[in-house]
Design an enzyme around this catalytic site. Structure first.
Site, mmCIF file in Angstrom:
data_model
loop_
_atom_site.group_PDB
_atom_site.id
_atom_site.type_symbol
_atom_site.label_atom_id
_atom_site.label_comp_id
_atom_site.label_asym_id
_atom_site.label_seq_id
_atom_site.Cartn_x
_atom_site.Cartn_y
_atom_site.Cartn_z
ATOM 1 N N HIS A 57 0.817 -1.222 0.000
ATOM 2 C CA HIS A 57 0.000 0.000 0.000
ATOM 3 C C HIS A 57 0.850 1.272 0.000
ATOM 4 C CE1 HIS A 57 0.433 -0.159 4.510
ATOM 5 N NE2 HIS A 57 0.521 1.143 4.326
ATOM 6 N N ASP A 105 -0.560 -7.610 1.507
ATOM 7 C CA ASP A 105 0.048 -6.270 1.518
ATOM 8 C C ASP A 105 1.568 -6.338 1.602
ATOM 9 O OD1 ASP A 105 0.060 -3.487 1.490
ATOM 10 O OD2 ASP A 105 -0.075 -3.346 3.675
ATOM 11 N N SER A 200 4.672 1.982 7.939
ATOM 12 C CA SER A 200 4.256 0.875 7.072
ATOM 13 C C SER A 200 5.469 0.251 6.396
ATOM 14 C CB SER A 200 3.306 1.378 5.985
ATOM 15 O OG SER A 200 2.075 1.758 6.518
#
Length: 254
Positions: A57, A105, A200
């Site tokens: 992402h 992801d 992330s």
């Protein structure tokens, strides 16, 4: 006819970490900063020579641009002898990843040739990742590190931060956020719950092994009732090996 909701109103929150403290400098040479135009966007970590693992992402708002990868850094801005900035030769998100949920992801980045990744005393720059498909025992204290937001106001640190947190058992997942058993795990701490942006793609490290990748945190920073979600790496080991095997050994181009 009702207008569609803004896309971001439908999306789950993305990976963030709140709290913690400054890490000891250069003890995590595997840590990577994924950057665009000199700005830190996401974390990542070196899993093999010239290969960095991160979260898919992270590419959502890059307009197709390739990241640059900063390795060997403690400070993002200060001169450091082991710091190296690499261009990216290939940027491969998992084919199952998409903007609507947290599934699959993972992102692989192949960095171009450049200054050597070593020496990085006293640690190896490569972080091993988990290949055995098993759950980490509930209560195991694992660590996350990154350069993401450290306060509710959105302040980002210049130096690498770290935080420790225990892994939850599957019975403890809140029902509304219960992740798919194949690929996800969760962790939290009432004192240091998951939250801020910019982390992330970083690794969840348990007993010296990367078990998972930071995927999502609570939309409300510091809400310990909503644990952070991580994408477990073991179910994707074959995909990682296949991608690295297919592209490794190809000649670098200017």
């Amino acid at each position: 006819r009702q207008p569609l909701l803004p896309l971001n109103a439908l999306l789950p929150p993305r990976g963030r970490i709140l709290g913690g403290r400054e890490a000891r400098p250069h003890l995590r040479p595997h840590m990577a900063s994924l950057q665009l135009d000199g700005e830190h966007i996401c974390g990542g970590f070196l899993i093999a020579e010239q290969w960095v693992l991160s979260a898919a992402h992270c590419t959502e708002e890059t307009d197709g641009k390739l990241f640059q990868v900063l390795l060997g850094a403690h400070s993002l801005t200060e001169p450091e002898p082991h710091k190296r900035l690499y261009r990216v030769r290939a940027q491969i998100p998992h084919p199952g990843s998409n903007v609507y949920n947290n599934e699959d992801d993972l992102l692989l980045l192949q960095v171009g040739t450049g200054p050597p990744l070593s020496p990085f005393p006293p640690c190896s720059p490569v972080l091993p990742f988990q290949r055995e498909q098993r759950d980490v025992a509930a209560g195991t204290v694992c660590e996350v590190a990154g350069w993401g937001t450290v306060t509710h106001s959105g302040r980002r640190p210049d130096r690498l931060q770290q935080v420790e947190r225990p892994v939850l058992s599957r019975d403890e997942y809140p029902p509304a956020r219960s992740p798919r058993p194949r690929a996800h795990g969760a962790a939290r701490s009432p004192q240091q719950p998951l939250a801020p942006q910019g982390d992330s793609g970083g690794p969840l490290v348990c007993n010296g092994v990367a078990e998972a990748v930071v995927t999502a945190g609570s939309r409300v920073c510091g809400n310990y009732k909503k644990p952070g979600i991580y994408t477990r790496i073991a179910p994707y080991a074959a995909w990682i090996d296949r991608v690295m095997g297919a592209l490794s050994g190809q000649e670098d181009t200017p």
